[in-house]
Design a protein around this motif. Structure first.
Motif, short mmCIF file in Angstrom:
data_model
loop_
_atom_site.label_atom_id
_atom_site.label_comp_id
_atom_site.label_asym_id
_atom_site.label_seq_id
_atom_site.Cartn_x
_atom_site.Cartn_y
_atom_site.Cartn_z
N ALA A 28 -5.26 5.67 -4.46
CA ALA A 28 -4.64 6.74 -3.68
C ALA A 28 -5.44 7.04 -2.42
CB ALA A 28 -4.53 8.01 -4.53
N LYS A 29 -4.77 7.72 -1.51
CA LYS A 29 -5.40 8.20 -0.28
C LYS A 29 -5.28 9.71 -0.23
CE LYS A 29 -5.21 6.22 3.70
NZ LYS A 29 -6.59 5.80 3.90
N LEU A 30 -6.27 10.33 0.36
CA LEU A 30 -6.21 11.77 0.60
C LEU A 30 -5.37 12.04 1.84
CD1 LEU A 30 -9.96 12.62 -0.03
CD2 LEU A 30 -8.01 13.38 -1.42
N SER A 38 -1.94 10.89 -2.27
CA SER A 38 -0.72 10.11 -2.47
C SER A 38 -1.12 8.69 -2.82
CB SER A 38 0.12 10.09 -1.20
OG SER A 38 0.55 11.38 -0.86
N LEU A 39 -0.32 8.04 -3.67
CA LEU A 39 -0.58 6.65 -3.99
C LEU A 39 -0.42 5.79 -2.74
CD1 LEU A 39 1.29 6.26 -7.40
CD2 LEU A 39 -1.13 6.74 -7.01
N VAL A 40 -1.24 4.77 -2.61
CA VAL A 40 -1.10 3.87 -1.46
C VAL A 40 0.21 3.09 -1.60
CG1 VAL A 40 -3.57 3.66 -1.05
CG2 VAL A 40 -2.44 2.01 -2.51
N THR A 41 0.80 2.76 -0.47
CA THR A 41 2.08 2.05 -0.47
C THR A 41 2.00 0.76 0.34
OG1 THR A 41 2.83 3.37 1.41
CG2 THR A 41 3.45 4.14 -0.80
N SER A 42 0.78 0.36 0.66
CA SER A 42 0.56 -0.86 1.44
C SER A 42 -0.69 -1.55 0.92
CB SER A 42 0.38 -0.51 2.92
OG SER A 42 -0.14 -1.60 3.63
N ALA A 43 -0.63 -2.86 0.85
CA ALA A 43 -1.78 -3.64 0.38
C ALA A 43 -2.92 -3.62 1.40
CB ALA A 43 -1.36 -5.08 0.08
N GLY A 49 -9.74 6.36 -3.31
CA GLY A 49 -10.20 6.32 -4.69
C GLY A 49 -9.10 5.93 -5.66
N VAL A 50 -9.38 6.17 -6.95
CA VAL A 50 -8.50 5.82 -8.05
C VAL A 50 -8.13 7.09 -8.82
CG1 VAL A 50 -8.37 4.56 -10.25
CG2 VAL A 50 -9.53 3.55 -8.31
N ALA A 99 -0.05 0.12 -5.37
CA ALA A 99 -1.27 0.87 -5.70
C ALA A 99 -2.03 0.29 -6.88
CB ALA A 99 -0.97 2.36 -5.90
N THR A 100 -1.68 -0.91 -7.33
CA THR A 100 -2.38 -1.60 -8.41
C THR A 100 -3.28 -2.66 -7.81
OG1 THR A 100 -0.62 -3.24 -8.69
CG2 THR A 100 -0.44 -1.21 -10.00
N VAL A 101 -3.95 -3.46 -8.67
CA VAL A 101 -4.82 -4.53 -8.20
C VAL A 101 -4.50 -5.83 -8.94
CG1 VAL A 101 -6.74 -3.08 -7.45
CG2 VAL A 101 -6.64 -3.87 -9.83
#
Length: 141
Positions: A28-30, A38-43, A49-50, A99-101
């Motif tokens: 996620a990003k602050l 919010s969860l990241v939406t781009s690789a 953080g997590v 937002a996964t790896v």
């Protein structure tokens, strides 16, 4: 003066955010003011953080959760992608748009965000996996 011993902050989701019960281990990003995440939406988005211990893990949306910052020195659980590839202990993990790896392949533009601390040679996906966060996310060449 020490304000807090651990680099973990509690943050809410922005109003109207859904599927927060499925956020455990996702990156996620602050927000710009640091008040929500919010969860990241781009690789290629560098995460802050997590997500850990999100509200509503019982299947309903919650207000927020803990954000384990990228500078955290310990082993944390990150969410693997549906197709994570073969992961050994020490494998670098790259960010996916959901937002996964997954295992790094060395492809230009991959963003390394963690290093595996356990094998996942079966290729099982969409599960929590032990990893060290990379303090400063690094794009591959």
């Amino acid at each position: 003066m020490i304000i807090k011993q651990s680099p973990v902050v509690r943050r809410d989701w922005p109003a109207g955010t859904t599927d927060t019960d499925k956020s455990e281990g996702k990156f996620a990003k602050l927000s710009a003011d640091g008040q929500t995440m919010s969860l990241v939406t781009s690789a290629s988005a560098i995460p802050d953080g997590v997500v850990s211990n999100p509200d509503g893990r019982d299947g309903t949306d919650g207000n927020g959760g803990d954000l384990i910052l990228m500078s955290h020195p310990g082993i944390v659980q990150v969410r693997l992608n549906n197709t994570p590839g073969t992961i050994e202990t020490g494998t670098y993990l790259v960010l996916c748009a959901d937002a996964t790896v997954k295992a790094a392949t060395g492809t230009a533009g991959e963003l390394i965000v963690a290093q595996s601390m356990a094998p996942n040679t079966s290729g099982q996906g969409d599960c929590l996996h032990e990893a060290l966060l990379v303090a400063w996310a690094t794009p591959t060449a």
